[in-house]
Design an enzyme around this catalytic site. Sequence first.
Site, PDB file in Angstrom:
ATOM      1  N   SER A 121       0.846  -1.188   0.000  1.00 43.26           N
ATOM      2  CA  SER A 121       0.000   0.000   0.000  1.00 43.26           C
ATOM      3  C   SER A 121       0.881   1.238   0.000  1.00 43.26           C
ATOM      4  CB  SER A 121      -0.910   0.005   1.230  1.00 43.26           C
ATOM      5  OG  SER A 121      -1.747   1.145   1.232  1.00 43.26           O
ATOM      6  N   LYS A 173      -3.685  -7.656   3.161  1.00 41.84           N
ATOM      7  CA  LYS A 173      -3.870  -6.523   2.242  1.00 41.84           C
ATOM      8  C   LYS A 173      -5.295  -6.490   1.703  1.00 41.84           C
ATOM      9  CE  LYS A 173      -2.601  -3.073  -0.449  1.00 41.84           C
ATOM     10  NZ  LYS A 173      -3.432  -3.048  -1.616  1.00 41.84           N
ATOM     11  N   HIS A 176      -7.343  -4.987   4.372  1.00 44.10           N
ATOM     12  CA  HIS A 176      -6.939  -3.573   4.393  1.00 44.10           C
ATOM     13  C   HIS A 176      -7.723  -2.782   3.344  1.00 44.10           C
ATOM     14  CE1 HIS A 176      -4.506  -0.410   2.434  1.00 44.10           C
ATOM     15  NE2 HIS A 176      -3.953  -0.161   3.603  1.00 44.10           N
ATOM     16  N   ASN A 177      -7.793  -3.324   2.132  1.00 44.79           N
ATOM     17  CA  ASN A 177      -8.495  -2.615   1.058  1.00 44.79           C
ATOM     18  C   ASN A 177     -10.002  -2.609   1.268  1.00 44.79           C
ATOM     19  OD1 ASN A 177      -5.909  -2.452   0.014  1.00 44.79           O
ATOM     20  ND2 ASN A 177      -6.602  -2.754  -2.076  1.00 44.79           N
ATOM     21  N   GLU A 180     -10.561   0.152   3.542  1.00 39.60           N
ATOM     22  CA  GLU A 180     -10.375   1.380   2.754  1.00 39.60           C
ATOM     23  C   GLU A 180     -11.659   1.734   2.002  1.00 39.60           C
ATOM     24  OE1 GLU A 180      -8.122   1.919  -1.363  1.00 39.60           O
ATOM     25  OE2 GLU A 180      -6.713   1.593   0.287  1.00 39.60           O
TER      26      GLU A 180
END
Length: 308
Positions: A121, A173, A176-177, A180
Site C-alpha cells: 500500500s 492486504k 486492508h483494502n 479502505e
Amino acid sequence: MELGMIGLGRMGSNMAVRLIKGGHKVVGYARTEETVNRMVKKGASGAYSLEELTQKLPSPKAIWIMIPAGDPVDKTIQALQPNLDSDDVIIDGGNSNYKDSIRRAARLKKNDIHFVDVGTSGGVWGLTEGYCMMIGGEKKVVNRLRPIFETLAPGLERGWGHVGPNGAGHFVKMVHNGIEYGLMEAYSEGFALLKRKEEFNLNLHQIAEIWHHGSVIRSWLLDLIKRAFAEDSELHGIEPFVADSGEGRWTVFEAIDQDISAPVITLSLLQRLRSRDKESFSDKLLAVMRQQFGGHAVMRKENRTKTN
C-alpha cells in the site's frame, strides 16, 4: 542488495527508484523497450527479456513482480521458472488473491523456489513517503530480503512486517483494502451531505482542513480530500464512476465464507458497482412501480433535459 523488478508502471517504477536511491541495484524489465529505457535513465540496469533479467542477477536471485493480478502473474512465473535455480525467490507485490498466492507458493516449492507475497500500500506517494507492506512467506526468506523491505518502508521498523505464511500477506492486504472501501464511502457520503446543505454555503476545503487537525476522523484519506478540494471544490469534469480492483469483492466473499458480518464494506462495494450504472434499469423499474401502485408521476428524459 540486487533485485529484479518486473513491471515498471506507476508503482513498480517508483519502487525501483526508491530502492536505487537506497543503494540497491535494480534490474528492470517491462513489456516495452521504451519503458525499460526510461528506467535505465533513472539508474536501473535494463533487461529486455525475462531471460536477460535472470542472467543479470546473482544467485540466489530475488525477483519482484509488480503487475496486474491473475493470469499475468501465473504466465510470468511460468516464463521465469526455466531460468531459476534452487533457493531463488519470487516476490509478488501486486494485489493478488491470497488463495492464488498459496497455490503459487506450493507449486514453486516443488522446485525449491521460494515465494513471498507482499500486500503493498502507498500508491503514487510511496516513492517519497514509503510503502506499507504486509508480508507472507517463510520467515528465513523474509529475513533475507529485509534490506529491501527496510528501504521501501516508511522506516526501518515501521510500516512493514512478516504477518504469516504464504498467502497471509495478500490476505491482510485484501482486508486492508476492504476497510479502505468503507472509509472512502463514509467520507464521500459525509461531504455530499455537507454540500447539499446549500443555505449554509459551506466551504468543503475549509472543513477538511479543520477536521485534519485534532479530529478523531483525521487521516491520510482526509488529507487527500483536502488536497482535491483545494484544486477544485466542485470536482468539475470528474465522472461519478468508481472502479474496483478486486480486493473489496474478495473481502466480502471471505466475510460470507467466515460467517462474519461486514455490512459497511459490503455496501461500499455495492455503491461502487452502482456508480457504473449510467442507465439504471432498477431505478426505472422503481419509478414505474411507484406510478403503478400510487399514481406517482414518472420523470421522462425529455422533461429532465428541459429542466437542466
